[in-house]
Design a protein around this motif. Sequence first.
Motif, short mmCIF file in Angstrom:
data_model
loop_
_atom_site.label_atom_id
_atom_site.label_comp_id
_atom_site.label_asym_id
_atom_site.label_seq_id
_atom_site.Cartn_x
_atom_site.Cartn_y
_atom_site.Cartn_z
N VAL A 152 0.83 -1.20 0.00
CA VAL A 152 0.00 0.00 0.00
C VAL A 152 0.87 1.25 0.00
O VAL A 152 0.63 2.19 -0.76
N ALA A 153 1.91 1.28 0.83
CA ALA A 153 2.75 2.48 0.94
C ALA A 153 3.52 2.74 -0.35
O ALA A 153 3.76 3.90 -0.70
N LEU A 154 3.92 1.68 -1.03
CA LEU A 154 4.74 1.84 -2.23
C LEU A 154 3.89 1.86 -3.50
O LEU A 154 4.39 1.57 -4.60
N LYS A 155 2.62 2.23 -3.34
CA LYS A 155 1.71 2.45 -4.49
C LYS A 155 1.78 1.30 -5.48
O LYS A 155 1.82 1.51 -6.70
N ALA A 156 1.81 0.09 -4.95
CA ALA A 156 2.01 -1.07 -5.82
C ALA A 156 0.75 -1.39 -6.62
O ALA A 156 -0.36 -0.99 -6.27
N VAL A 157 0.98 -2.10 -7.69
CA VAL A 157 -0.10 -2.63 -8.51
C VAL A 157 0.03 -4.15 -8.46
O VAL A 157 1.12 -4.69 -8.68
N VAL B 228 -0.55 1.29 7.59
CA VAL B 228 -0.50 0.68 8.92
C VAL B 228 -1.00 -0.76 8.84
O VAL B 228 -2.12 -1.00 8.38
N THR B 229 -0.17 -1.69 9.30
CA THR B 229 -0.61 -3.09 9.36
C THR B 229 -0.60 -3.56 10.81
O THR B 229 0.04 -2.95 11.67
N GLY B 230 -1.35 -4.62 11.08
CA GLY B 230 -1.33 -5.21 12.42
C GLY B 230 -2.29 -4.56 13.41
O GLY B 230 -2.57 -5.12 14.46
N ALA B 231 -2.76 -3.37 13.08
CA ALA B 231 -3.59 -2.63 14.04
C ALA B 231 -5.08 -2.86 13.82
O ALA B 231 -5.86 -2.84 14.76
N VAL C 157 -4.85 -3.83 6.43
CA VAL C 157 -3.98 -2.65 6.31
C VAL C 157 -4.82 -1.41 5.99
O VAL C 157 -5.83 -1.50 5.30
N PHE C 158 -4.40 -0.25 6.54
CA PHE C 158 -5.10 0.99 6.20
C PHE C 158 -4.11 2.14 6.09
O PHE C 158 -2.98 2.05 6.58
N ARG C 159 -4.54 3.21 5.41
CA ARG C 159 -3.71 4.40 5.29
C ARG C 159 -4.13 5.40 6.36
O ARG C 159 -5.31 5.66 6.57
N TRP C 160 -3.12 5.99 7.02
CA TRP C 160 -3.39 7.06 7.98
C TRP C 160 -3.30 8.37 7.20
O TRP C 160 -2.23 8.96 7.09
#
Lengths: 272, 160
Positions: A127-132, A205-208, A212-215
């Motif tokens: 998610v953070a690295l804007k992956a496809v 953010v993972t594990g929370a 996974v979600f974006r802050w």
Amino acid sequence: MYPFTYHRATGVADALARIAQDSGAKLLSGGMTLLPSMKHRLASPSQLIDIAQLPELRGITRDGATLTVGAAMRHAEVAGDATVQAAIPSLAAAAGQIGDPQVRARGTIGGSIANNDPAADYPAAVVALKAVIITDRREIAAQDFFLGMFTTALEEGEIVTAVRFAAPKRAHYAKFRHPASGYAMTGVYVAEFEAGGARDVRVAVTGAAPSVFRWEQAEAALGKRFSVESLAGLKVSEDGLNADLHAPASYRANLARVMTLRAVAQLTGEQA
Amino acid sequence: MKVELTVNGQPRSAQVEDNTLLADLLREQFGLTGTHVGCDTSQCGCCTVMVDGQSVKSCTMLAAQAQGTKVVTVEGLSPNATEFEQLHPVQQAFAACHGLQCGFCTPGMIMATVGLLQRHPNPTDEQIREGLEGNLCRCTGYVNIIEAVKVAAKAQEAGR
């Protein structure tokens, strides 16, 4: 384990044909989650279709600002790969923090993201690295891929073939490991991109939470100024976060903030 | 189904069920009981063997997945040793440092250490802890195990 049949696929087309014929079949990659799940009777496939050896799913290539990792690349391979280390060193470092050495020798990136364990490390990187996410039939943006706990946008029988990452200007994954399991109690992947003089920051953010979600609040603040000071006063809401015997939701909300601070501090050289 | 693989340098084949684990193939069909099954859920690492040069947990790998691979178990480290000095340096170090109490985890610790020293021939304390993260010892507290890894690393360096 209860009985099932094993088939080593000869290619992606063979695996697709097999899985189309058997609704109880599951794809087997490294098996680091699937095999223990089967022993615990949490999964009971009629057939395992082994795709871990397929050349179509192997390899790492860099093309300018993108890095494509084959779905069957094992965590140890990604962690130790010179191309990954040069293009996105934080990704190699994150892969090297998954599980333990024996798990990293078998587990694969495609298997990890298709499983989407709430505490897995790769979803944060993706998610953070804007992956496809590239599959046998389409491309899926990371933010549309992870839908919920152990749930992704993959259709029945759809096979992840590769993951294409965008190389950031700089990035860091700060993980608070569960001391026994090694899973992320909470892990935060912060990536800073620059395009045409504009800064774009991703905080995953993972594990929370269940997935996974974006802050986004932190992303906006860091986009204006990439400094730990930009995070002053920002808090992650504990609504919907995981609460279990290891930690209540409020603890994970605080961890998400602390790990974000640590990731940024690691990149800027500031004090967290 | 039939599985063909190399075990401790020897070509081997066996009829296995599709759900046979590599650990069970090694122990029950090949009689290589040095590979221990502790937890059977990939937590403890007692079942660690080398597959194609890397430490893996053989309780979490199907025999079918090992088709065509090269497997080394603890028995394969020094198959012809009759004297202590002929044991593999890692085996010698675990004995010399008493890196064990009950010994159940020791084969897995040794096979994980072999893999660790391939990646880090002169490991730091942190690399040793990280390298043995997948192995549990319920007796020792790890102090002598870590010492054994250091002694083995020195012995291997001296032997090179």
